[in-house]
Design an enzyme around this catalytic site. Structure first.
Site, PDB file in Angstrom:
ATOM      1  N   LYS A 189       0.848  -1.197   0.000  1.00 41.01           N
ATOM      2  CA  LYS A 189       0.000   0.000   0.000  1.00 41.01           C
ATOM      3  C   LYS A 189       0.881   1.242   0.000  1.00 41.01           C
ATOM      4  CE  LYS A 189      -3.752   0.072   2.525  1.00 41.01           C
ATOM      5  NZ  LYS A 189      -4.501   0.072   3.799  1.00 41.01           N
ATOM      6  N   LYS A 191       0.879   5.419   0.302  1.00 37.19           N
ATOM      7  CA  LYS A 191       0.117   6.588   0.742  1.00 37.19           C
ATOM      8  C   LYS A 191       0.267   7.718  -0.269  1.00 37.19           C
ATOM      9  CE  LYS A 191      -1.115   4.836   4.760  1.00 37.19           C
ATOM     10  NZ  LYS A 191      -2.505   4.717   5.255  1.00 37.19           N
ATOM     11  N   ASP A 220      -3.678   4.914  -0.913  1.00 37.00           N
ATOM     12  CA  ASP A 220      -4.495   5.378   0.222  1.00 37.00           C
ATOM     13  C   ASP A 220      -4.278   6.876   0.438  1.00 37.00           C
ATOM     14  OD1 ASP A 220      -5.830   5.743   2.605  1.00 37.00           O
ATOM     15  OD2 ASP A 220      -4.721   4.205   3.718  1.00 37.00           O
ATOM     16  N   ASN A 222      -6.137   8.620   2.732  1.00 39.69           N
ATOM     17  CA  ASN A 222      -6.543   8.928   4.108  1.00 39.69           C
ATOM     18  C   ASN A 222      -7.509  10.118   4.197  1.00 39.69           C
ATOM     19  OD1 ASN A 222      -3.662   7.507   4.517  1.00 39.69           O
ATOM     20  ND2 ASN A 222      -4.974   7.127   6.286  1.00 39.69           N
ATOM     21  N   GLU A 246      -8.018   3.975  -1.649  1.00 38.84           N
ATOM     22  CA  GLU A 246      -8.548   3.901  -0.277  1.00 38.84           C
ATOM     23  C   GLU A 246      -8.784   5.297   0.296  1.00 38.84           C
ATOM     24  OE1 GLU A 246      -6.608   0.927   2.081  1.00 38.84           O
ATOM     25  OE2 GLU A 246      -6.734   2.130   3.920  1.00 38.84           O
ATOM     26  N   GLU A 272     -12.300   2.364   7.592  1.00 41.99           N
ATOM     27  CA  GLU A 272     -11.549   2.400   8.849  1.00 41.99           C
ATOM     28  C   GLU A 272     -12.022   3.505   9.779  1.00 41.99           C
ATOM     29  OE1 GLU A 272      -7.397   4.372   8.471  1.00 41.99           O
ATOM     30  OE2 GLU A 272      -7.730   3.361   6.572  1.00 41.99           O
ATOM     31  N   HIS A 322      -9.473  -3.408   7.933  1.00 44.20           N
ATOM     32  CA  HIS A 322      -8.440  -2.463   8.361  1.00 44.20           C
ATOM     33  C   HIS A 322      -7.874  -2.964   9.679  1.00 44.20           C
ATOM     34  CE1 HIS A 322      -7.155   1.215  10.618  1.00 44.20           C
ATOM     35  NE2 HIS A 322      -6.505   1.402   9.488  1.00 44.20           N
ATOM     36  N   GLU A 344      -4.173  -6.573   5.793  1.00 42.81           N
ATOM     37  CA  GLU A 344      -2.956  -5.758   5.743  1.00 42.81           C
ATOM     38  C   GLU A 344      -2.003  -6.112   6.885  1.00 42.81           C
ATOM     39  OE1 GLU A 344      -3.326  -1.512   6.389  1.00 42.81           O
ATOM     40  OE2 GLU A 344      -5.120  -1.806   7.585  1.00 42.81           O
TER      41      GLU A 344
END
Ligand SMILES: [Mg+2]
Length: 389
Positions: A189, A191, A220, A222, A246, A272, A322, A344
């Site tokens: 993954k 970010k 991801d 976030n 994500e 999450e 998550h 994960e």
């Protein structure tokens, strides 16, 4: 009464009760990999583990916990909620009545009035997980077997702990390449959510090039993007064969994610930051999500995680939990629930547990000890414990 043997197994009859005698909160702060990590919204040096040990008249002890950013004042709101709000509801109750106790706590009017998300839900999660740990220990089985058995070959593992936004591009690419080539993970993954979309795309492209076309590549944000930037990024991710995008946008924005899902081909993953079955129902019902990512430490524990996984199964959606628990609990459920397809890997708290989650040849292997995988090592409190005030 039951007599636990050294393996933690207990001999009980089907009707024998095991009653709760004490509810004792604890708090750990455990260092993250490399002393510091960051994504687009968060920056951490430690992972917080506010939790609870539930004592019983049988001698069995149940361990449960949630996960935080290791901010002591916030963490102690959770441990206070456990000891002052939920403990009085549990004393004298039977550990076999997990779902009834979950409902009693979930619908406790004073807590429901001030809660349903956040602190009360994280506290409920810790307690519920400890109750399931007890129920599985009383049955003499790891939780995944108690919940119906499952994937004995293990569950595919992808590495999250190598794709942080705080890493340079060279570190990121090296971590991801080694995760696939040397450590055998099935995916990584990365970010995103930098001020420059160009830089985000450059980093993701470099990772795809380093890991080859077959390995799983998840991205991801976030919750950082707005709708136009999420659409633009998502369209670039299509050519890089990103497995899922994500938390592209703000966590509660159902309509925004529905519009995004209409606009890009890259699947959307989130969950999450969702605290209830109802929140997942809203996203799934709107067609705003492809990979639900429930977290038992954010939802009301294992009991509500299972409800969300069942909901996903009803829509034939793959679940990718998550791991706010650092895998110990979700490994059990990922093995057992038929909707779960991948888990994960974040290794920050492995040293805390009696039977830490383990990856072999790209798969998490089934735990063997009775319980939910949450039992702390004897030295965990000594090494990482924070005094509750
Ligand atoms: Mg995430």
């Amino acid at each position: 009464m039951t007599k636990p043997n050294p393996l933690g197994r207990a001999s009980t009859t089907a009707t024998e009760e095991i009653r709760i005698t004490a509810v004792e909160p604890f708090l750990l702060h455990v260092p993250v990999t490399g002393q510091h990590i960051a994504d687009s919204m968060h920056s951490l040096t430690h992972w917080g583990v506010p939790g609870v040990v539930i004592q019983t008249d049988s001698g069995l002890r149940g361990f449960g916990y949630t996960g935080t950013h290791a901010h002591s004042a916030s963490d102690m709101l959770i441990t206070d909620c456990i000891s002052k709000v939920y403990a009085p509801l549990l004393l004298g109750e039977s550990i076999h009545d997990v779902l009834a106790l979950w409902k009693k706590m979930y619908h406790f009017p004073p807590a429901q009035w001030v809660g349903r998300t956040g602190i009360t839900q994280l506290a409920l999660a810790a307690v519920d997980i400890a109750l399931w740990d007890l129920k599985a220990k009383a049955a003499g089985q790891p939780l995944w077997r108690l919940m119906g058995g499952g994937k004995r070959e293990g569950i595919p593992a992808y590495n999250t702990d190598g794709g942080w936004l705080s890493l340079s591009k060279a570190q990121l690419v090296d971590n991801c390449r080694r995760s696939i080539e040397e450590r055998g993970f099935q995916g990584v993954k990365v970010k995103v959510g930098l001020p420059s979309a160009h830089e985000d795309i450059d980093r993701v492209r470099a990772v795809r090039s380093a890991i080859g076309p077959v390995a799983g590549l998840m991205v991801d944000a976030n919750g950082r993007c707005d709708l136009p930037s999420a659409i633009a990024l998502g369209r670039h991710f299509e050519e890089l064969e990103v497995a899922w995008f994500e938390e592209p946008m703000w966590y509660d924005d159902v309509e925004g994610h529905r519009r995004l899902a209409e606009s890009i081909r890259t699947p959307i993953a989130l969950g999450e930051q969702l605290y209830s079955l109802d929140a997942f129902t809203a996203f799934i019902g709107a067609g705003a999500i492809h990979y639900p990512q429930p977290d038992a430490t954010r939802l009301g524990g294992i009991s509500e995680f299972w409800q969300v996984a069942d909901l996903a199964l009803a829509y034939r959606m793959p679940v990718a939990p998550h791991a706010g628990d650092m895998m110990q609990v979700h490994l059990q459920m990922a093995l057992a629930h038929p909707a779960c397809v991948i888990l994960e890997y974040i290794p920050w708290t492995l040293e805390c547990f009696r039977e830490p989650a383990q990856v072999t040849n790209g798969r998490f292997t089934p735990p063997e000890l009775p319980g939910a995988g949450t039992e702390l090592r004897a030295d965990a409190l000594e090494r990482f414990g924070v005094k509750l005030t």
